[in-house]
Design an enzyme around this catalytic site. Structure first.
Site, PDB file in Angstrom:
ATOM      1  N   HIS A 152      14.677  -7.881 -25.255  1.00  0.00           N
ATOM      2  CA  HIS A 152      15.766  -7.303 -26.045  1.00  0.00           C
ATOM      3  C   HIS A 152      15.426  -7.353 -27.517  1.00  0.00           C
ATOM      4  O   HIS A 152      14.417  -7.940 -27.906  1.00  0.00           O
ATOM      5  CB  HIS A 152      17.077  -8.057 -25.791  1.00  0.00           C
ATOM      6  CG  HIS A 152      17.079  -9.470 -26.317  1.00  0.00           C
ATOM      7  ND1 HIS A 152      16.719 -10.547 -25.542  1.00  0.00           N
ATOM      8  CD2 HIS A 152      17.392  -9.979 -27.531  1.00  0.00           C
ATOM      9  CE1 HIS A 152      16.806 -11.650 -26.243  1.00  0.00           C
ATOM     10  NE2 HIS A 152      17.213 -11.347 -27.459  1.00  0.00           N
TER      11      HIS A 152
ATOM     12  N   HIS B 250      22.224  -9.988 -22.513  1.00  0.00           N
ATOM     13  CA  HIS B 250      22.262  -8.801 -23.362  1.00  0.00           C
ATOM     14  C   HIS B 250      20.919  -8.107 -23.348  1.00  0.00           C
ATOM     15  O   HIS B 250      19.889  -8.748 -23.133  1.00  0.00           O
ATOM     16  CB  HIS B 250      22.682  -9.115 -24.800  1.00  0.00           C
ATOM     17  CG  HIS B 250      21.765 -10.058 -25.530  1.00  0.00           C
ATOM     18  ND1 HIS B 250      21.590 -11.356 -25.122  1.00  0.00           N
ATOM     19  CD2 HIS B 250      20.996  -9.889 -26.616  1.00  0.00           C
ATOM     20  CE1 HIS B 250      20.750 -11.968 -25.943  1.00  0.00           C
ATOM     21  NE2 HIS B 250      20.364 -11.113 -26.862  1.00  0.00           N
TER      22      HIS B 250
ATOM     23  N   HIS C  29      15.131  -9.627 -34.710  1.00  0.00           N
ATOM     24  CA  HIS C  29      14.001 -10.081 -33.890  1.00  0.00           C
ATOM     25  C   HIS C  29      13.785  -9.206 -32.668  1.00  0.00           C
ATOM     26  O   HIS C  29      14.704  -8.527 -32.203  1.00  0.00           O
ATOM     27  CB  HIS C  29      14.158 -11.545 -33.460  1.00  0.00           C
ATOM     28  CG  HIS C  29      15.251 -11.826 -32.460  1.00  0.00           C
ATOM     29  ND1 HIS C  29      16.463 -12.344 -32.829  1.00  0.00           N
ATOM     30  CD2 HIS C  29      15.295 -11.706 -31.112  1.00  0.00           C
ATOM     31  CE1 HIS C  29      17.214 -12.526 -31.749  1.00  0.00           C
ATOM     32  NE2 HIS C  29      16.529 -12.143 -30.695  1.00  0.00           N
TER      33      HIS C  29
ATOM     34  N   HIS D 203      20.758 -21.306 -27.726  1.00  0.00           N
ATOM     35  CA  HIS D 203      21.804 -20.440 -28.272  1.00  0.00           C
ATOM     36  C   HIS D 203      23.115 -20.751 -27.557  1.00  0.00           C
ATOM     37  O   HIS D 203      23.128 -20.920 -26.336  1.00  0.00           O
ATOM     38  CB  HIS D 203      21.500 -18.971 -27.983  1.00  0.00           C
ATOM     39  CG  HIS D 203      20.339 -18.384 -28.714  1.00  0.00           C
ATOM     40  ND1 HIS D 203      20.129 -18.537 -30.063  1.00  0.00           N
ATOM     41  CD2 HIS D 203      19.327 -17.590 -28.264  1.00  0.00           C
ATOM     42  CE1 HIS D 203      19.048 -17.869 -30.404  1.00  0.00           C
ATOM     43  NE2 HIS D 203      18.540 -17.291 -29.349  1.00  0.00           N
TER      44      HIS D 203
ATOM     45  N   TYR E 140      12.394 -19.120 -32.438  1.00  0.00           N
ATOM     46  CA  TYR E 140      12.201 -17.982 -33.334  1.00  0.00           C
ATOM     47  C   TYR E 140      10.978 -18.236 -34.201  1.00  0.00           C
ATOM     48  O   TYR E 140      10.848 -19.318 -34.787  1.00  0.00           O
ATOM     49  CB  TYR E 140      13.380 -17.849 -34.300  1.00  0.00           C
ATOM     50  CG  TYR E 140      14.668 -17.261 -33.803  1.00  0.00           C
ATOM     51  CD1 TYR E 140      15.826 -17.389 -34.579  1.00  0.00           C
ATOM     52  CD2 TYR E 140      14.779 -16.567 -32.602  1.00  0.00           C
ATOM     53  CE1 TYR E 140      17.039 -16.837 -34.185  1.00  0.00           C
ATOM     54  CE2 TYR E 140      15.995 -16.019 -32.197  1.00  0.00           C
ATOM     55  CZ  TYR E 140      17.127 -16.156 -32.987  1.00  0.00           C
ATOM     56  OH  TYR E 140      18.341 -15.617 -32.598  1.00  0.00           O
TER      57      TYR E 140
ATOM     58  N   GLU F  31      11.054 -13.719 -30.872  1.00  0.00           N
ATOM     59  CA  GLU F  31      11.699 -14.781 -30.104  1.00  0.00           C
ATOM     60  C   GLU F  31      11.057 -14.832 -28.740  1.00  0.00           C
ATOM     61  O   GLU F  31      10.706 -13.804 -28.161  1.00  0.00           O
ATOM     62  CB  GLU F  31      13.201 -14.504 -29.943  1.00  0.00           C
ATOM     63  CG  GLU F  31      13.895 -15.531 -29.030  1.00  0.00           C
ATOM     64  CD  GLU F  31      15.346 -15.186 -28.685  1.00  0.00           C
ATOM     65  OE1 GLU F  31      15.632 -14.019 -28.360  1.00  0.00           O
ATOM     66  OE2 GLU F  31      16.192 -16.104 -28.710  1.00  0.00           O
TER      67      GLU F  31
END
Lengths: 311, 311, 311, 311
Positions: free
Chosen positions: B156, B203, B218, B250, B259, B269
């Site tokens: 993503h 996501h 990112h 997270h 990161y 990431e």
């Protein structure tokens, strides 16, 4: 919404020989929560991260096994359309509608018996019982809710039955699942096993060819890590649970796993991992003579129980 | 097929200041494979478990950042329909078709600029380059292919831009994504961040409100375990890669993460985990003043870089 | 017995600003068990896998910090001999014997102040409180005893003080420890830090040069896995514990770690791993300008707190 | 130095049926490095984190099994004293000195045959070959040196033989080891198994009672995590190595483990974990009828191979 039609396996109803022993197993060892009991003596349970009323139903009976497996569908309209498609396909029998409330907290259900003899159903509505971390600035897991193996969800079933071909046709052409993996007997090209996915999971239900209809190989719950699989194995020992095999890895799905039995002899699985499935991912093909590696990747052979112990 | 419309993020094209340094970073540190170079000097890479020609495109330019993000769509028909929907919505600009072969191994692409200023595209066909374990009795990972962080896939992007509301409308109402999580400023109820999912991933793309258009926070790659996150962190140190923050978790998605920056300053990431998303899962709500915990669950505060370092 | 002389750090006595808050932290967050309280208002705690009466002592006072650190010695005879060696070395001050029972469940103790100003003591006997899994066909961990971070033991302290050279002489030449790692300032060859081991642990106590005497950097507890470090980090967030830094890895010892503060500001560490130390293992040498990587291997720099926040 | 006398198992010399196949197994699968070959056709190997010339010696012969196991001792003086103690105990036979250089890179060795028929030896000096990360501002593991299972060290052996009582007397009373765990037959109180520790490891050598003398159950190498045990299991499958059992956990030591066979049938183990041993830790007692749980904690039963497959 991106996933159309069938979203996921929403519940599995199994038969147990002693209800309270079973409840004790599924709550204190597996880590589900008891949510409700109904007038028919059934017990309804859910995993901590699920948001629907229940995902496991226990019913006391003289013989262990699976009563039915329920699928959450996008909407009542989609459910209606699928019910018509199912009937029209001619692949199923005993098609009927069950009224809302027949299972507590659940809307109408369309029930049908598939070619392998298993009873499946569709539903579009269930009362919500939120994940235990909630949906507002949530924690990643419930600090005081780590009970037993503590799976996040009921994940899938592996079912044994005879008419794998008819069942494959039903799941792929009527219900719109992907065939993520298949097991093929080189000798005659016949399908010995088929794995079907609703969306991104490596499979939501799978079938292995077996001379009898309607058998349950295992019901499976999802864990977050290989460390959690070790923890589950330790809990199995500490509680004298009957172990089948594990910790190990499956070649099929790549997931890491452990198989064990509830007090009635129904096989359970807790597992972690698995690749991500998409409709355009090539189908993974296993030769039947490689099925040992496919199921038990480390020993690379099927144990006798895999082929014979079902409920 | 169960997932309709948009399946997943299929590729991201980014700008780098020095092409060979970037290739070295994305291959030997991140672990992607270089697949091709085209006549325009661009380099095309893929992760070991993907089956499409490429998922990352590098182009040398004077300024780092993102050129475009491409989405794999179910079929050319669906792509055509979505292109009409996109145009009709009036939410996008610079809508155009790019011919097959414009990106190597890729069919036609429909390109459009979204309200936050990012260029997105849809495609329905890409040449297949199989997962390195293949699809016949496969091993779970490539024994001699564990290079660098060795992610299984490009997963993503997190993008920064101003018109979050228009972009949310586009992704949810036109493209059919779920809003899996949102970040809301209590003071005026405005959307500070939005997380969109194609299917079961927590996501597939996310946006944070930011005064400029078209910025990249990112690009993200998927790892199998928290142990792999530690390994990635160790590789970052051994190779003097610029670390942003991590290993950590997270709150948003629950995934564990690290990161870091490529040599051009584009943030990368690698992460593991995340809950399973469904259309009927309640939307997760983060108060803006809890965003620290949402992004960096352990420190519970945003570092300055999170809000300001973008390309 | 194979290890002669000093076996391990047996207890640490620290000062806390609010006793009950501290007890709550060390029991419900860290996971120690409260074992006893004495007439002087002190609280005695142990970790689940230890077999001695206590390993942590809390005393309420106006200022946080460390009162003393106690070392378990092979036998009363060895303790007597070491007490003579310590006195004779001239390196220590305030040498005195404390009677059996002065600390509950503990035999005689020989107390001495070392060159860095810290009070250390030796003891040869402590009442036994068994590991919670016992010693007869034991389980690997206590099924219902996983509380908080659930470390197996109190492991070591990192102490700050001025006379590192005198302290090194004491630990290596008088007490018989190995110097497992050292931090050296290239400019003048001076010792900025020293890590001492009793046996196979990477260190049992360590010192960093600091202008004041008698300061505590952290007390440390041992975890079994990097997954347990993640779990500890999550618990820190869930309980709003003050986080210093982590999860991360140390270059020194290689252990994975997280630093956090008790309610009084005493720094705690829970960690996992570390290489195996032997007397013939070459001493590991860190240049002072690499200390960032030595302490915080991923960020490769010391945070301000490392150099300044002590109690 | 804190550990007196015997420090650790320094090397094991085993017999293999085909030398090159064995070298291939121990280097590319297990992950040891080939260091030298001598004029007698033997091959010398070490693990990446060890600092002595070699820890595994392979010799081609007609029958697999163990030639001898060597113990690193503190100093030549201590070795001389121990040699006298061993001779004086009357517990051993075939006591003799082997000259420096008889094994490459190794000083004098004192060889003796213990009551169970195994040949053991002591040595005080070995040429140094540093850990692959070195001792100056070291990385935690060698970035390009992760080969095969990549253990950090040769850790211990489990040996089978008849006179467990004599051997226990030797290890505890003469060589100064701790008895960390024992397996006792309730029926007659006899010792069925004994586990001995030099220092903090759960054991450095162990014995199970068996009617024949001088047999090898396994040689064992140390891994850093349960994830590494999974990786080892995967490598076993990918390379068609003969698997005995695992991944699983031992009740004895608590370590997680996998047992497999080299091409000659010598059993290998790679494992992670284990509690910390001290001389004052109560001896862990296993009833012989609980040995299943002691060895294979998850299945809770011994497989046939455990009792019968030795070399």
């Amino acid at each position: 919404m991106p996933i159309k039609g069938v979203l996921r396996p929403g519940h599995v109803a199994i038969r147990v020989l002693d209800l309270e022993e079973a409840v004790k197993h599924y709550t204190s060892i597996v880590g589900l929560r008891e949510v409700a009991r109904d007038g028919r003596g059934r017990v309804f349970l859910k995993a901590w991260d699920e948001w629907e009323h229940h995902s496991v139903i226990l019913r006391e009976a003289g013989q262990a096994g699976i009563d039915y497996m329920g699928w959450r569908v996008t909407s009542p309209e989609v459910m209606k359309q699928l019910s018509l498609d199912i009937i029209e396909s001619g692949l199923c029998s005993d098609c009927k509608w069950l009224p809302a409330g027949d299972d507590p907290g659940t809307g109408e259900r369309f029930s049908f018996v598939i070619p392998t003899g298993h009873t499946m159903e569709l539903y579009a509505e269930k009362e919500m019982i939120a994940s235990e971390v909630g949906y507002l600035n949530p924690e990643p897991w419930p600090e005081h809710g780590v009970i037993g193996m503590s799976p996040t969800r009921f994940d899938h079933c592996l079912l044994y039955g005879d008419d794998i071909d008819g069942t494959t046709k039903l799941f792929t052409e009527v219900l719109g699942f992907d065939l993520s993996e298949k097991v093929v007997d080189k000798n005659d090209g016949s399908l010995a096993g088929a794995f079907f996915a609703c969306a991104n999971k490596a499979h939501d239900v799978a079938f292995i060819r077996y001379p009898e209809k309607g058998k349950l190989h295992h019901i499976s719950f999802f864990l977050d890590s290989w460390n959690d699989v070790l923890r589950a194995a330790d809990l199995i020992s500490m509680n004298n649970v009957s172990l089948d095999i594990g910790p190990t890895r499956h070649g099929i799905t790549r997931g890491t796993t452990i198989y064990f039995f509830d007090p009635s002899g129904n096989r359970n699985e807790v597992f972690c991992g698995g690749y991500i499935q998409y409709p355009d991912k090539p189908v993974i093909h296993w030769d039947l003579d490689e099925l040992g590696k496919g199921i038990f990747y480390h020993t690379r052979q099927l144990n006798e129980a895999f082929l014979t112990v079902v409920t």
